[in-house]
Design a protein around this motif. Structure first.
Motif, PDB file in Angstrom:
ATOM      1  N   GLY A 135     -13.387  -7.259  18.714  1.00 31.54           N
ATOM      2  CA  GLY A 135     -12.987  -6.335  19.772  1.00 31.54           C
ATOM      3  C   GLY A 135     -11.509  -6.017  19.804  1.00 31.54           C
ATOM      4  O   GLY A 135     -11.066  -5.199  20.616  1.00 31.54           O
ATOM      5  N   SER A 136     -10.720  -6.624  18.924  1.00 35.07           N
ATOM      6  CA  SER A 136      -9.281  -6.366  18.943  1.00 35.07           C
ATOM      7  C   SER A 136      -8.965  -5.022  18.301  1.00 35.07           C
ATOM      8  O   SER A 136      -9.728  -4.518  17.467  1.00 35.07           O
ATOM      9  N   VAL A 137      -7.846  -4.450  18.673  1.00 39.12           N
ATOM     10  CA  VAL A 137      -7.410  -3.179  18.089  1.00 39.12           C
ATOM     11  C   VAL A 137      -7.267  -3.327  16.581  1.00 39.12           C
ATOM     12  O   VAL A 137      -7.693  -2.453  15.805  1.00 39.12           O
ATOM     13  N   ARG A 138      -6.681  -4.424  16.139  1.00 34.59           N
ATOM     14  CA  ARG A 138      -6.452  -4.645  14.700  1.00 34.59           C
ATOM     15  C   ARG A 138      -7.758  -4.672  13.926  1.00 34.59           C
ATOM     16  O   ARG A 138      -7.882  -4.035  12.865  1.00 34.59           O
ATOM     17  N   ALA A 139      -8.773  -5.396  14.449  1.00 31.98           N
ATOM     18  CA  ALA A 139     -10.052  -5.494  13.746  1.00 31.98           C
ATOM     19  C   ALA A 139     -10.758  -4.146  13.694  1.00 31.98           C
ATOM     20  O   ALA A 139     -11.309  -3.754  12.654  1.00 31.98           O
ATOM     21  N   VAL A 140     -10.751  -3.423  14.798  1.00 28.69           N
ATOM     22  CA  VAL A 140     -11.414  -2.113  14.842  1.00 28.69           C
ATOM     23  C   VAL A 140     -10.778  -1.162  13.830  1.00 28.69           C
ATOM     24  O   VAL A 140     -11.473  -0.513  13.033  1.00 28.69           O
ATOM     25  N   LYS A 141      -9.465  -1.087  13.820  1.00 24.64           N
ATOM     26  CA  LYS A 141      -8.791  -0.144  12.924  1.00 24.64           C
ATOM     27  C   LYS A 141      -8.941  -0.555  11.466  1.00 24.64           C
ATOM     28  O   LYS A 141      -9.086   0.304  10.586  1.00 24.64           O
ATOM     29  N   TYR A 142      -8.969  -1.864  11.202  1.00 26.30           N
ATOM     30  CA  TYR A 142      -9.090  -2.300   9.808  1.00 26.30           C
ATOM     31  C   TYR A 142     -10.457  -1.919   9.249  1.00 26.30           C
ATOM     32  O   TYR A 142     -10.555  -1.382   8.129  1.00 26.30           O
ATOM     33  N   ARG A 143     -11.519  -2.193   9.988  1.00 28.58           N
ATOM     34  CA  ARG A 143     -12.849  -1.904   9.435  1.00 28.58           C
ATOM     35  C   ARG A 143     -13.074  -0.402   9.278  1.00 28.58           C
ATOM     36  O   ARG A 143     -13.701   0.038   8.313  1.00 28.58           O
ATOM     37  N   PHE A 144     -12.553   0.395  10.202  1.00 29.03           N
ATOM     38  CA  PHE A 144     -12.674   1.841  10.063  1.00 29.03           C
ATOM     39  C   PHE A 144     -11.877   2.342   8.858  1.00 29.03           C
ATOM     40  O   PHE A 144     -12.374   3.144   8.056  1.00 29.03           O
ATOM     41  N   ASP A 145     -10.634   1.878   8.736  1.00 27.31           N
ATOM     42  CA  ASP A 145      -9.788   2.320   7.616  1.00 27.31           C
ATOM     43  C   ASP A 145     -10.414   1.958   6.274  1.00 27.31           C
ATOM     44  O   ASP A 145     -10.409   2.770   5.332  1.00 27.31           O
ATOM     45  N   ARG A 146     -10.976   0.757   6.176  1.00 32.52           N
ATOM     46  CA  ARG A 146     -11.499   0.301   4.891  1.00 32.52           C
ATOM     47  C   ARG A 146     -12.722   1.114   4.454  1.00 32.52           C
ATOM     48  O   ARG A 146     -12.816   1.542   3.291  1.00 32.52           O
ATOM     49  N   ILE A 147     -13.646   1.340   5.372  1.00 38.93           N
ATOM     50  CA  ILE A 147     -14.838   2.122   5.026  1.00 38.93           C
ATOM     51  C   ILE A 147     -14.477   3.586   4.819  1.00 38.93           C
ATOM     52  O   ILE A 147     -15.005   4.249   3.904  1.00 38.93           O
ATOM     53  N   ASN A 148     -13.555   4.094   5.614  1.00 33.27           N
ATOM     54  CA  ASN A 148     -13.127   5.488   5.463  1.00 33.27           C
ATOM     55  C   ASN A 148     -12.499   5.705   4.087  1.00 33.27           C
ATOM     56  O   ASN A 148     -12.757   6.728   3.415  1.00 33.27           O
ATOM     57  N   ARG A 149     -11.700   4.743   3.631  1.00 38.09           N
ATOM     58  CA  ARG A 149     -11.074   4.861   2.307  1.00 38.09           C
ATOM     59  C   ARG A 149     -12.127   4.832   1.208  1.00 38.09           C
ATOM     60  O   ARG A 149     -12.070   5.605   0.250  1.00 38.09           O
ATOM     61  N   MET A 150     -13.108   3.940   1.347  1.00 37.70           N
ATOM     62  CA  MET A 150     -14.169   3.872   0.340  1.00 37.70           C
ATOM     63  C   MET A 150     -14.987   5.164   0.314  1.00 37.70           C
ATOM     64  O   MET A 150     -15.359   5.653  -0.770  1.00 37.70           O
ATOM     65  N   LEU A 151     -15.255   5.747   1.478  1.00 39.12           N
ATOM     66  CA  LEU A 151     -15.994   7.005   1.525  1.00 39.12           C
ATOM     67  C   LEU A 151     -15.243   8.127   0.794  1.00 39.12           C
ATOM     68  O   LEU A 151     -15.819   8.878   0.011  1.00 39.12           O
ATOM     69  N   ARG A 152     -13.949   8.220   1.056  1.00 40.80           N
ATOM     70  CA  ARG A 152     -13.154   9.268   0.411  1.00 40.80           C
ATOM     71  C   ARG A 152     -13.114   9.072  -1.117  1.00 40.80           C
ATOM     72  O   ARG A 152     -13.222  10.025  -1.880  1.00 40.80           O
ATOM     73  N   GLU A 153     -12.955   7.826  -1.537  1.00 39.82           N
ATOM     74  CA  GLU A 153     -12.896   7.541  -2.979  1.00 39.82           C
ATOM     75  C   GLU A 153     -14.237   7.836  -3.664  1.00 39.82           C
ATOM     76  O   GLU A 153     -14.262   8.266  -4.823  1.00 39.82           O
ATOM     77  N   THR A 154     -15.332   7.609  -2.954  1.00 41.12           N
ATOM     78  CA  THR A 154     -16.652   7.747  -3.570  1.00 41.12           C
ATOM     79  C   THR A 154     -17.191   9.172  -3.502  1.00 41.12           C
ATOM     80  O   THR A 154     -17.864   9.635  -4.435  1.00 41.12           O
TER      81      THR A 154
END
Length: 458
Positions: free
Chosen positions: A437-456
């Protein structure tokens, strides 16, 4: 036990848990078929179901030869919930409840108003009859006390044993919703208003065994009705975010409410428009297909998943936590609370738009991941994992922006990319498992999947 048989066991446990009553084998099979959208069990599945029930007797379920019914055990209930929704740690293990709450003073303490009143039982019963004291909010629809426990509460009152305090929310003047004390008030309603309870299993006043309210001597009826109850009443002017904190802090006994159940109770403005939207989408065929009907609605986990999607559609994750000034949500729970309030204020036209976006996203997730949508995937042939709320919010939010044709073409690459992340990015795994529920955890998981989506996909 095979994977197929194991999944049948889970479906059986969920079926029994949802009814909260013993079930015959035929009733369990029919309930599983209903959960599958009316698809009947095959003869092989019927045999597997019977086998797995007997194999797990005394562990997850108990067989009554007398009634020919199955009852879920506490271990079975825990196992069913674990499989339905993966347990989630919203805060790090080193944090306390205060970590979920705003720092400083985001509201005026003078506006916090909790009255302590003494109310005669006869007055509480009158409010119940007039439906001004609400005993059946949707999140508390299960009454779990048996007749003996109810009878002994009545006996305690007749013996003049003081009862613990009750907590009520007053969303409007002269209207109250039970926060804590539902079982006790329902017992009084059963005995005095409905007259459906006959006293049984009494320890001291055995002369009143099998008595209903009308059967009691007049002086004992008067004693009961004139007993005073201590009521802590949260007044309407108390800010909603403060009510949420109060709910969570006093919500420690009995059937502990989930945060989503608390939201449902609190955010009923504009005729509960937000709650109706969540219910509608949680019952939509697209959501049920994408989740394979494995999220039990009993504790509103399904509605919280929907709310998480709507939250990040309305508030881009990149902006979450950017401005931690007074009044800004400090964590995911705060953001979800704000979304509930905002959804109540939106016009129905915007609700209709959100419904379309949500259904489209569910179809995309189902297309890409099939029966493994919103679950941790470590390999192609692994046993299916429980649904993860953090993964639900990430995948459902991010997939909506991509054309379905591209997702279908790159489906295998997306699955491989996700497996790679699960194996090699420990910070990502942590962000969907601990301190989610922390801001850091939310932003990290979104950023990581978003980056993988763009790369793929590009």
């Amino acid at each position: 036990m095979s994977i197929a048989t194991d999944e049948l066991l889970v479906e059986a446990l969920l079926a029994i848990e949802e009814t909260n009553t013993p079930m015959t084998f035929s009733e369990i099979a029919k309930s599983i078929s209903k959960r599958r959208g009316g698809v009947q069990l095959t003869d092989d599945e019927i045999g597997d179901l019977r086998e797995c029930l007997y194999q797990n007797g005394n562990m997850y379920i108990l067989w009554s030869a007398k009634d020919r019914t199955w009852t879920i055990t506490p271990e079975g209930r825990a196992y069913a919930r674990q499989i339905s929704i993966e347990p989630e740690e919203l805060v790090d293990i080193s944090e306390t409840d205060e970590a979920l709450e705003p720092k400083g003073a985001p509201f005026n303490p003078a506006r916090i108003k909790v009255d302590v009143d003494q109310m005669h039982i006869y007055h509480a019963l009158k409010l119940i009859r007039e439906q001004r004291l609400v005993l059946q909010p949707e999140f508390q629809r299960n009454f779990i006390w048996d007749e003996v426990r109810q009878s002994r509460l009545i006996e305690s009152i007749l013996l003049r044993i003081a009862l613990p305090a009750f907590y009520l929310d007053a969303p409007r003047e002269d209207t109250y919703v039970v926060i804590d004390g539902l079982q006790r008030l329902k017992t009084l309603d059963h005995f005095c208003n409905e007259k459906s309870l006959k006293l049984t299993g009494l320890e001291y006043l055995r002369e009143f065994e099998n008595h209903g309210f009308s059967d009691l001597p007049s002086h004992m009826r008067s004693r009961l009705e004139e007993t005073r109850l201590t009521m802590h009443i949260i007044r309407p002017e108390t800010p909603l975010q403060v009510k949420f904190i109060i709910f969570r802090r006093i919500n420690t006994g009995g059937l502990v409410l989930t945060n989503q159940e608390i939201r449902h109770a609190l955010y009923q403005g504009n005729d509960g428009r937000a709650s109706r939207l969540l219910k509608n989408l949680a019952e939509s065929p697209e959501f049920l297909d994408a989740t394979d009907r494995t999220i039990s609605p009993r504790r509103m986990d399904d509605r919280e998943c929907v709310l998480r999607f709507l939250t990040f559609v309305r508030y881009p994750y990149e902006q979450f936590g950017r401005n931690m000034s007074v009044g800004e949500p400090p964590n995911l729970d705060g953001l979800l609370n704000r979304t509930m309030a905002d959804l109540n204020a939106l016009p129905f036209e915007e609700h209709d738009r959100l419904k379309e976006v949500f259904r489209d996203s569910m179809c995309k997730a189902h297309l890409v991941f099939g029966r493994h949508a919103f679950r941790k995937i470590y390999g192609r042939n692994q046993k299916r994992q429980p649904i993860s709320k953090p993964l639900f919010e990430v995948w459902s939010t991010l997939l909506r922006d991509w054309p379905i044709e591209i997702l279908e073409q790159r489906r295998e690459q997306l699955i491989d990319g996700f497996i790679e992340i699960m194996h090699h990015d420990f910070d990502f795994v942590k962000s969907i498992s601990y301190g989610t529920g922390s801001v850091r955890a939310v932003k990290y998981r979104f950023d990581r999947i978003n980056r993988m989506l763009r790369e793929t996909l590009r």
